[in-house]
Design a protein around this motif. Structure first.
Motif, short mmCIF file in Angstrom:
data_model
loop_
_atom_site.label_atom_id
_atom_site.label_comp_id
_atom_site.label_asym_id
_atom_site.label_seq_id
_atom_site.Cartn_x
_atom_site.Cartn_y
_atom_site.Cartn_z
N ARG A 1 28.53 55.54 40.56
CA ARG A 1 29.71 55.74 41.41
C ARG A 1 29.62 57.06 42.17
O ARG A 1 30.64 57.61 42.57
CB ARG A 1 30.99 55.75 40.55
CG ARG A 1 31.25 54.47 39.79
CD ARG A 1 32.17 53.54 40.53
NE ARG A 1 32.50 52.38 39.72
CZ ARG A 1 32.76 51.17 40.22
NH1 ARG A 1 32.73 50.98 41.53
NH2 ARG A 1 33.05 50.17 39.44
N ARG A 2 28.41 57.62 42.34
CA ARG A 2 28.32 58.90 43.04
C ARG A 2 28.76 58.73 44.49
O ARG A 2 28.45 57.73 45.15
CB ARG A 2 26.87 59.42 42.99
CG ARG A 2 26.52 60.01 41.62
CD ARG A 2 25.08 60.44 41.55
NE ARG A 2 24.17 59.30 41.66
CZ ARG A 2 22.86 59.38 41.48
NH1 ARG A 2 22.31 60.55 41.18
NH2 ARG A 2 22.08 58.32 41.60
N LEU A 3 29.49 59.74 44.96
CA LEU A 3 30.05 59.70 46.31
C LEU A 3 28.94 59.80 47.36
O LEU A 3 28.06 60.65 47.26
CB LEU A 3 31.03 60.87 46.47
CG LEU A 3 31.94 60.87 47.69
CD1 LEU A 3 32.83 59.63 47.72
CD2 LEU A 3 32.82 62.13 47.70
N ARG A 4 28.96 58.89 48.36
CA ARG A 4 28.00 58.93 49.46
C ARG A 4 28.75 59.24 50.76
O ARG A 4 29.97 59.08 50.82
CB ARG A 4 27.31 57.57 49.64
CG ARG A 4 26.53 57.07 48.45
CD ARG A 4 26.02 55.65 48.74
NE ARG A 4 25.28 55.59 50.00
CZ ARG A 4 23.96 55.68 50.10
NH1 ARG A 4 23.24 55.81 49.02
NH2 ARG A 4 23.35 55.63 51.27
N HIS B 1 37.82 43.47 47.73
CA HIS B 1 38.59 43.99 46.58
C HIS B 1 37.96 45.23 45.95
O HIS B 1 37.31 45.14 44.90
CB HIS B 1 38.74 42.90 45.50
CG HIS B 1 39.62 41.78 45.93
ND1 HIS B 1 40.98 41.83 45.86
CD2 HIS B 1 39.32 40.57 46.48
CE1 HIS B 1 41.50 40.69 46.34
NE2 HIS B 1 40.51 39.92 46.73
N PRO B 2 38.14 46.40 46.57
CA PRO B 2 37.60 47.64 45.99
C PRO B 2 38.05 47.79 44.53
O PRO B 2 39.17 47.41 44.19
CB PRO B 2 38.25 48.74 46.84
CG PRO B 2 38.68 48.08 48.10
CD PRO B 2 38.93 46.65 47.79
N GLU B 3 37.14 48.30 43.69
CA GLU B 3 37.47 48.46 42.26
C GLU B 3 38.26 49.75 42.02
O GLU B 3 39.00 49.86 41.06
CB GLU B 3 36.18 48.46 41.43
CG GLU B 3 35.53 47.08 41.40
CD GLU B 3 34.02 47.13 41.20
OE1 GLU B 3 33.49 48.20 40.84
OE2 GLU B 3 33.37 46.10 41.43
N HIS B 4 38.06 50.73 42.90
CA HIS B 4 38.80 51.99 42.76
C HIS B 4 39.29 52.43 44.13
O HIS B 4 38.55 52.39 45.10
CB HIS B 4 37.90 53.10 42.20
CG HIS B 4 37.39 52.83 40.82
ND1 HIS B 4 38.09 53.15 39.68
CD2 HIS B 4 36.23 52.25 40.39
CE1 HIS B 4 37.39 52.78 38.61
NE2 HIS B 4 36.25 52.23 39.04
N ILE B 5 40.58 52.85 44.19
CA ILE B 5 41.13 53.45 45.42
C ILE B 5 41.80 54.75 44.98
O ILE B 5 42.72 54.73 44.15
CB ILE B 5 42.19 52.52 46.06
CG1 ILE B 5 41.55 51.17 46.44
CG2 ILE B 5 42.82 53.19 47.28
CD1 ILE B 5 42.55 50.11 46.92
N THR C 1 39.21 62.55 43.14
CA THR C 1 37.85 62.03 42.98
C THR C 1 37.24 62.39 41.63
O THR C 1 36.44 61.63 41.08
CB THR C 1 36.94 62.57 44.11
OG1 THR C 1 37.66 62.52 45.32
CG2 THR C 1 35.69 61.71 44.27
N ASP C 2 37.62 63.54 41.10
CA ASP C 2 37.04 63.97 39.82
C ASP C 2 37.32 63.00 38.68
O ASP C 2 36.60 62.97 37.68
CB ASP C 2 37.58 65.36 39.43
CG ASP C 2 37.03 66.43 40.35
OD1 ASP C 2 36.12 66.09 41.15
OD2 ASP C 2 37.50 67.59 40.29
N SER C 3 38.39 62.21 38.81
CA SER C 3 38.74 61.30 37.71
C SER C 3 37.78 60.11 37.65
O SER C 3 37.77 59.35 36.69
CB SER C 3 40.17 60.79 37.86
OG SER C 3 40.24 59.93 38.99
#
Length: 696
Positions: free
Chosen positions: A51-54, A135-139, A145-147
């Motif tokens: 899940r690293r931010l791109r 259907h995004p899994e996280h919004i 973002t740290d969570s």
């Protein structure tokens, strides 16, 4: 040691106290064998999601999970019923769409307001060249973002339990970890670079990449070791407890054994002589012997066993040898008879068939001590069977013989020594898991004169050639086994397969040449068919796997195994061991149905290349896993949650020597490390061990 230590209570509390777990979820979790926070903590993630931010979905490996920060654009409500709801979003480099089916528009407007920044994470696929996230899994708000962990752990699930539920519950359970004293030897933990127990759990649930999921990762290796250590401590305590029961000191003068050795046409192998010494040494000690004699097919276990029985007779006592079936008991009798004659001792057989006056006469002779060595089946356990002075009991083929029967046996001769024989070579790690409470003697050399068996692979399409080959061999006076496959689970279809093959071969080879044995036959018919084959009246014996164990027909030099690819390796090895016992060069034909799967091919070629049962069992373990190898249900193999017997075999051996050493230094676990080890036993639910310490 009466109740569970208070420090562990939070780990054994009600699951329903954990974040996000209500009565329904708790019930669903029982399907994963999770009934307490402790079980949840030992349910480790089996993979991870990156899940690293791109910066952008562009250049990402699609389809795949992507996490990006976006600006929310226009919402496009569906024009007709059932069509999807779409939202345009822009990341740092490109525009793409979020897609929702059966949406609640008011909810989407609220969580994804146009013009705002959000971090979204989910599966992105290309649809007509345009990236879409359905259907995004996280919004999340950018400041939250740290969570989101960079690598999200993926847990085993069951219906009614989602990843989110597992993640939250585990996080909550981790806050309840008590601070436990270290039970692992400090030097060992340092050498291996293992974290403490609490750190190991925290790390195992927060993997930072693929490497953290490997059994060799320090956190996982440590947790696996804890499980193996608890298991081996239990076995070591059982062993120590059994050693407290006084055995009988049995020392022979060697006169009978010398007679037998003189009568043999060959010299025993080094492994046989070593095993004889180990057994005689155990019998001479005041502690009760509990030894496993493990030997490959044809490694000469019978001689070693008989020599042990003679030690009992030389000392003025009696010995008994037990087999799981009547056929095998008779075979032992035939194998031992010539040895008994050369030693001049009285050998007798007792099975369920002995009735009336004949049985009474045998029992009386046994009670008087006139019968020195008894060979028998489970009939030996009956109440009215009494020995004058039983010194040694030998049990053949362990896993048909539970621990309970071993105890029953102990009652027949208080303090009688016990020797268990098995012809199934088991890899060392499994032998330690299953027989860790026993001492092991290994027969790992073949006696002189055993000829290798030539093994060939042949496709079922060439059935006619095989039957022709058989025809020729029989006309030269040779005998053959033909093993039929276990078709489905039902015994009826096995029966049909065996009967059809029997009729086919009878038609080709002639009446009276072919016999049939299968599991559904009445006992006497089965015995009669076997007896005809042993006597050479029939030349071919068609059978299901009932002949796997122990049958000895030296003239049989051909073994045909039909559909060999559906048998396990160990089973094929046992079957092949039925030939190669006489003068003639022997062959084993493994008939397979093409096309062979990769694993089927590997099994059959392993057999073709080696006759070493231990090597074969190692390959079998790698391929099938521990549970299948011994059949977990009946094996008494512990169910480990973290430890992997296939890949962590070496740890098991370390755990065994460590557990035995700890108990030698601290038999009642009273030192600081001993007390920590008690916590480990409670933690791993080793109630049996805890009972042994509290009694001790």
């Amino acid at each position: 040691m009466t109740g569970r230590p208070e420090i562990l209570w939070p780990l054994f509390a009600d699951l329903k106290g954990l974040d996000g777990i209500g009565p329904k979820t708790a019930q669903a979790m029982e399907h994963l064998d999770i009934v307490a926070p402790r079980d949840l903590l030992f349910t480790l993630p089996y993979s991870i999601i990156d899940r690293r931010l791109r910066d952008s979905v562009q250049g990402a490996d699609l389809p795949g999970i992507v996490t990006v920060e976006v600006t929310i654009g226009q919402h496009r409500a569906p024009s007709k019923r059932g069509a999807p709801y779409r939202i345009d979003v822009d990341d740092a480099e490109t525009r793409f769409q979020l897609v929702f089916f059966h949406p609640r528009p008011d909810y989407l407007m609220r969580v994804l307001p146009t013009g705002q920044r959000r971090v979204i994470s989910g599966r992105v696929e290309l649809f007509d060249g345009v990236p879409q996230m359905v259907h995004p899994e996280h919004i999340l708000d950018p400041d939250e973002t740290d969570s989101l962990p960079e690598f999200e752990p993926v847990y085993p699930l069951t219906s009614g339990v989602t990843q989110k539920v597992m993640f939250k519950a585990v996080a909550d359970a981790l806050t309840r970890l008590p601070d436990l004293a270290e039970w692992i030897d400090a030097e060992q933990a340092r050498q291996e670079g293992w974290p403490t127990w609490g750190d190991a759990l925290r790390r195992a649930h927060a993997p930072e990449g693929q490497n953290d999921l490997a059994p060799t990762a320090p956190a996982r290796a440590r947790l696996a070791y804890d499980e193996l250590m608890a298991h081996q401590l239990t076995l070591a305590l059982a062993r120590a407890d059994r050693r407290k029961t006084r055995g009988i000191v049995t020392t022979g003068d060697g006169r009978l054994r010398a007679k037998v050795l003189k009568s043999l046409p060959y010299r025993p192998t080094g492994a046989q002589l070593r095993s004889m010494d180990e057994i005689a040494g155990d019998m001479a000690s005041p502690e009760k012997m509990n030894r496993l004699l493990q030997g490959d097919v044809g490694a000469g276990k019978t001689l070693v066993a008989f020599m042990a029985l003679l030690v009992a007779v030389e000392a003025g006592g009696q010995g008994v040898m037990m087999a799981p079936t009547e056929i095998l008991a008779r075979q032992h009798l035939e194998g031992l008879q010539p040895l008994a004659e050369s030693a001049g001792v009285v050998l007798e057989l007792l099975t369920g068939r002995d009735k009336g006056a004949e049985r009474q006469a045998k029992l009386a002779a046994l009670a008087r001590g006139d019968i020195q060595i008894l060979v028998g089946t489970h009939a030996v356990f009956q109440k009215d069977v009494e020995f004058r002075d039983l010194r040694l009991a030998i049990v053949d083929e362990q896993h048909r013989f539970g621990v309970r029967q071993r105890l029953e046996l102990g009652k027949k001769g208080q303090g009688a020594d016990v020797l268990v024989m098995t012809a199934t070579p088991i890899p060392r790690s499994l032998a330690l898991a299953q027989y860790g409470d026993m001492d092991v003697s290994l027969l790992d050399e073949k006696p002189p004169g055993r000829k290798p068996v030539k093994t060939a692979l042949i496709s079922t399409e060439r059935m006619d050639e095989v039957v022709d080959h058989l025809h020729r061999a029989i006309s030269e006076g040779r005998q053959a086994y033909w093993v039929c496959p276990l078709v489905e689970e039902s015994e009826v279809s096995d029966l049909i397969a065996a009967e059809a093959r029997f009729k086919h071969l009878r038609a080709v080879l002639g009446e009276g040449v072919v016999g049939l044995v299968h599991g559904q036959m009445p006992h006497d018919q089965k015995d009669a068919a076997m007896a005809d084959f042993v006597a050479g009246k029939t030349s071919v014996l068609v059978a299901t796997t009932v002949i796997e164990v122990g049958v000895n027909v030296p003239n049989a030099s051909i073994m045909v195994i039909e559909r060999a690819e559906i048998f396990g390796l160990a089973q094929l090895h046992q079957l092949r061991g039925r030939v190669g016992r006489g003068e003639a060069a022997s062959t084993c034909l493994l008939m397979y149905q093409a096309p062979l799967s990769e694993s089927g091919m590997k099994r059959l070629t392993t057999l073709r290349e080696t006759e070493d049962g231990f090597r074969i069992s190692e390959v079998d373990l790698e391929m099938r896993g521990a549970g299948d190898l011994i059949g977990t249900a009946q094996s008494g193999l512990p169910r480990f949650r973290v430890a992997d017997l296939e890949r962590q075999a070496a740890l098991m051996a370390v755990a065994q020597s460590d557990a035995r050493r700890l108990l030698a230094d601290d038999p009642t676990l009273q030192t600081d490390r001993g007390k920590a080890a008690r916590h480990l036993l409670w933690l791993m639910r080793q109630d049996e061990a805890i009972r042994l310490i509290s009694v001790g």
